[in-house]
Design an enzyme around this catalytic site. Structure first.
Site, short mmCIF file in Angstrom:
data_model
loop_
_atom_site.label_atom_id
_atom_site.label_comp_id
_atom_site.label_asym_id
_atom_site.label_seq_id
_atom_site.Cartn_x
_atom_site.Cartn_y
_atom_site.Cartn_z
N ASN A 186 -6.20 -4.35 18.92
CA ASN A 186 -4.86 -4.87 19.19
C ASN A 186 -3.81 -3.93 18.62
O ASN A 186 -3.73 -3.73 17.41
CB ASN A 186 -4.72 -6.25 18.55
CG ASN A 186 -3.31 -6.79 18.67
OD1 ASN A 186 -2.63 -6.54 19.66
ND2 ASN A 186 -2.87 -7.54 17.67
N GLU A 236 -8.59 -11.09 13.64
CA GLU A 236 -8.16 -10.17 12.58
C GLU A 236 -9.36 -9.69 11.77
O GLU A 236 -10.32 -10.44 11.55
CB GLU A 236 -7.17 -10.88 11.65
CG GLU A 236 -5.82 -11.10 12.28
CD GLU A 236 -5.23 -9.83 12.86
OE1 GLU A 236 -4.97 -8.89 12.08
OE2 GLU A 236 -5.04 -9.75 14.08
N ASN A 277 36.24 44.16 4.45
CA ASN A 277 35.01 44.65 3.83
C ASN A 277 34.92 44.07 2.41
O ASN A 277 35.77 44.33 1.57
CB ASN A 277 35.02 46.17 3.75
CG ASN A 277 33.70 46.68 3.22
OD1 ASN A 277 32.73 46.78 3.95
ND2 ASN A 277 33.66 46.95 1.91
N ARG A 284 0.79 -1.22 0.00
CA ARG A 284 0.00 0.00 0.00
C ARG A 284 0.83 1.29 0.00
O ARG A 284 0.32 2.36 -0.27
CB ARG A 284 -0.97 0.00 1.19
CG ARG A 284 -2.15 -0.94 0.97
CD ARG A 284 -3.14 -0.84 2.09
NE ARG A 284 -2.64 -1.44 3.32
CZ ARG A 284 -3.17 -1.24 4.52
NH1 ARG A 284 -4.21 -0.43 4.65
NH2 ARG A 284 -2.68 -1.84 5.58
C1 UD1 Z 1 -1.18 -6.63 12.68
C2 UD1 Z 1 -1.91 -7.51 13.68
C3 UD1 Z 1 -3.20 -6.81 14.12
C4 UD1 Z 1 -2.87 -5.47 14.70
C5 UD1 Z 1 -2.07 -4.63 13.70
C6 UD1 Z 1 -1.61 -3.38 14.34
C7 UD1 Z 1 -1.35 -9.82 13.09
C8 UD1 Z 1 -1.82 -11.05 12.42
N1 UD1 Z 1 -2.20 -8.79 13.07
O1 UD1 Z 1 -1.98 -6.53 11.52
O2 UD1 Z 1 -3.89 -7.59 15.07
O3 UD1 Z 1 -4.04 -4.79 15.06
O4 UD1 Z 1 -0.91 -5.36 13.26
O5 UD1 Z 1 -0.74 -2.68 13.48
O6 UD1 Z 1 -0.27 -9.81 13.64
N2 UD1 Z 1 5.46 -8.72 8.99
C9 UD1 Z 1 6.55 -9.54 8.82
N3 UD1 Z 1 6.37 -10.72 8.14
C10 UD1 Z 1 5.18 -11.11 7.66
C11 UD1 Z 1 4.06 -10.26 7.85
C12 UD1 Z 1 4.24 -9.07 8.53
O7 UD1 Z 1 7.66 -9.21 9.25
O8 UD1 Z 1 5.12 -12.18 7.08
C13 UD1 Z 1 5.67 -7.44 9.71
C14 UD1 Z 1 5.34 -6.24 8.86
O9 UD1 Z 1 6.49 -5.80 8.18
C15 UD1 Z 1 4.87 -5.23 9.90
C16 UD1 Z 1 4.26 -6.10 11.00
O10 UD1 Z 1 4.79 -7.39 10.80
O11 UD1 Z 1 5.94 -4.50 10.46
C17 UD1 Z 1 2.76 -6.12 10.94
O12 UD1 Z 1 2.34 -6.67 9.72
P1 UD1 Z 1 1.07 -6.13 8.96
O13 UD1 Z 1 0.88 -6.94 7.73
O14 UD1 Z 1 1.15 -4.66 8.82
O15 UD1 Z 1 -0.06 -6.54 10.00
P2 UD1 Z 1 -1.47 -5.91 10.11
O16 UD1 Z 1 -2.35 -6.46 9.08
O17 UD1 Z 1 -1.34 -4.44 10.23
#
Ligand code: UD1
Ligand code: CA
Length: 451
Positions: A169, A154, A375, A15
């Site tokens: 969360n 989620e 100057n 995004r």
């Molecule tokens: C996640 C939480 C959600 C919370 C939200 C808050 C989970 C399943 N959900 O959702 O409950 O409300 O964050 O911001 O945890 N990442 C990895 N590897 C992966 C996937 C993600 O390192 O395979 C990292 C991303 O880079 C990021 C973080 O984990 O820094 C969160 O991942 P993201 O996909 O943004 O989770 P959300 O859908 O926001």
């Protein structure tokens, strides 16, 4: 309880629509991930473990020695990401703090509160929650009739009833390490095709173990960066935090809304910042200065009692009581000694201007060493570039450079030397001599004391 810290940063962040890793986008002058790193680093004597994946080498290069790295490939969700840290942490720590790299507004105090809660938790897991009517796509906290946490659901898989839950969360957890390593493999693939870390909660509950929650004091900390509008939102919060910090330290900011001070800038007491001012990089500004309006200062050191108005100052050094502008441009290596006056439409690059020297109007000084009390007349130019290389100009103390003088470098003007208006100086001028014309020739020698 020895703590290890984990920062998840492997997600692809579609995004953001960007060619560079999301967590390296800048906020108040620093990469997003730096904020989380700074908040977690003091909590453990081990460097944070950063989980990288998509464009991971670039993130690793940016952080260097300050972190350990675990690679996650492919990215199968937050639980799968945490599992990659096991070889680095297992047996070394009793608890782990799990954070997300894209949540830069979380404070160290909040993380400490979470850690403290887990220290006193007989169960294996504590997490942060907050309540808001704007769900931001966050996971929902499901509680039973006694108010005990049952699960995190989620948004992608929640029922309409669960979607209406306002307790959310944050995405920060403190977990007992041995329980975490035992439990992660039991998390099953979600309908979304990812292993959700949030499933830890339901698994703990199933075992009859206690899950503690800590509520976030300021919901603003929960702002995560998923796209550019979030980036701007976080920038605004940081800007307000930084400006408030400096105001409480004794800096006057006339209009905080239009004052952009980056995170690593330092400001002295009684300095006044006028609107539309940008202070960037590792800039240090002393006491009782007046900066702005409409001024940009980057990576520069400004002494005390300086005035800079409508100007651009980059990688320059200004000693005390220097005044600059309007419409001055100081470039890399400009060094203005105490009491220098640099007026309008001047440019100084890689040059030293000695104490009390005056350069009032329309001049370019490059690759020059100018003495004290000189100057520099209106329109003086150092012709420092011969088409191949940059040549130096030297001007002795007390020299008087007439208006519109061209100093064709390399060239030296001795102490007390003078040039007439419009002189084109191609040869050195001895001390206390006056040179005029094109090309300039010496026509007079003064007594050393006289003028
Ligand atoms: C996640 C939480 C959600 C919370 C939200 C808050 C989970 C399943 N959900 O959702 O409950 O409300 O964050 O911001 O945890 N990442 C990895 N590897 C992966 C996937 C993600 O390192 O395979 C990292 C991303 O880079 C990021 C973080 O984990 O820094 C969160 O991942 P993201 O996909 O943004 O989770 P959300 O859908 O926001
Ligand atoms: Ca997120």
């Amino acid at each position: 309880m020895r703590l290890g810290t984990i920062v998840l940063a492997a997600g692809k962040s579609t995004r953001m629509k960007t060619a560079i890793p999301k967590v390296l986008h800048r906020l108040a002058g620093k990469p997003i991930i730096e904020y989380v790193l700074e908040a977690v680093s003091p909590l453990s004597d081990l460097p944070p473990v950063v989980v990288v994946g998509y464009q991971g080498e670039e993130v690793q290069k940016a952080l260097g020695e300050r972190a350990q790295f675990a690679f996650q490939e492919p990215q199968l969700g937050t639980a799968h990401a945490v599992a990659q840290t096991q070889p680095l942490l297992e047996g070394k720590v009793e608890a782990v703090l799990i954070t997300y790299a894209d949540m830069p507004l979380v404070t160290r105090e909040t993380l400490l509160a979470l850690y403290e809660a887990q220290k006193h938790n007989p169960g294996p897991l504590s997490l942060l929650t907050f309540s808001s009517q704007n769900s931001r796509g966050f996971g929902r906290i499901v509680r039973n009739s006694k108010g005990e946490v049952q699960a995190i659901v989620e948004e992608a898989v929640a029922s309409p009833e669960q979607l209406s839950i306002q307790e959310l969360n944050v995405g920060l957890y403190c977990v007992r390490a041995d329980w975490l390593w035992d439990t992660l493999p039991r998390i099953t693939l979600s309908q979304k095709g990812e292993y959700f870390l949030t499933d830890l909660v339901a698994l703990a509950v199933k075992e009859g173990l206690e899950v503690k929650t800590v509520s976030l004091a300021d919901p603003v900390e929960a702002i995560g960066i998923n796209h550019r509008a979030h980036l701007a939102e976080a920038e605004a919060v940081l800007r307000e935090r930084i400006n408030t910090h400096w105001m409480l330290e004794g800096v006057t900011i006339l209009d905080p809304q239009s004052t952009y001070i980056e995170a690593d800038v330092y400001l002295g007491q009684d300095t006044v910042i006028y609107p539309n001012t940008y202070l960037q990089g590792k800039t240090v500004i002393g006491q009782s200065c007046t900066i702005g309006p409409n001024t940009l200062i980057r990576d520069s050191q400004i002494g005390s009692k300086c005035q800079i108005v409508f100007s651009v100052v980059e990688r320059a050094v200004l000693e005390d009581e220097v005044d600059v502008g309007p419409f001055a441009h100081l470039r890399q290596g400009a060094h203005l000694a105490r009491g220098v006056h640099m007026g309008n439409f001047g440019e100084v690059k890689n040059s030293y201007l000695g104490p009390g020297t005056k350069m009032g109007h329309f001049s370019y000084i490059g690759d020059a060493t100018i003495g004290a009390g000189v100057n520099i007349g209106a329109g003086t130019i150092t012709c420092n570039y011969d088409g191949e290389k940059k040549n130096p100009t030297e001007v002795g103390d007390g020299a008087f450079i007439g208006s519109d003088t061209m100093l064709v470098a390399p060239v030296k003007l001795g102490e007390g030397a003078r040039t007439g208006a419009g002189a084109v100086v191609t040869k050195d001028i001895p001390p206390h001599c006056l040179a005029v014309g094109v090309p300039a020739r010496v026509i007079r020698k003064f007594k050393e004391t006289g003028g």
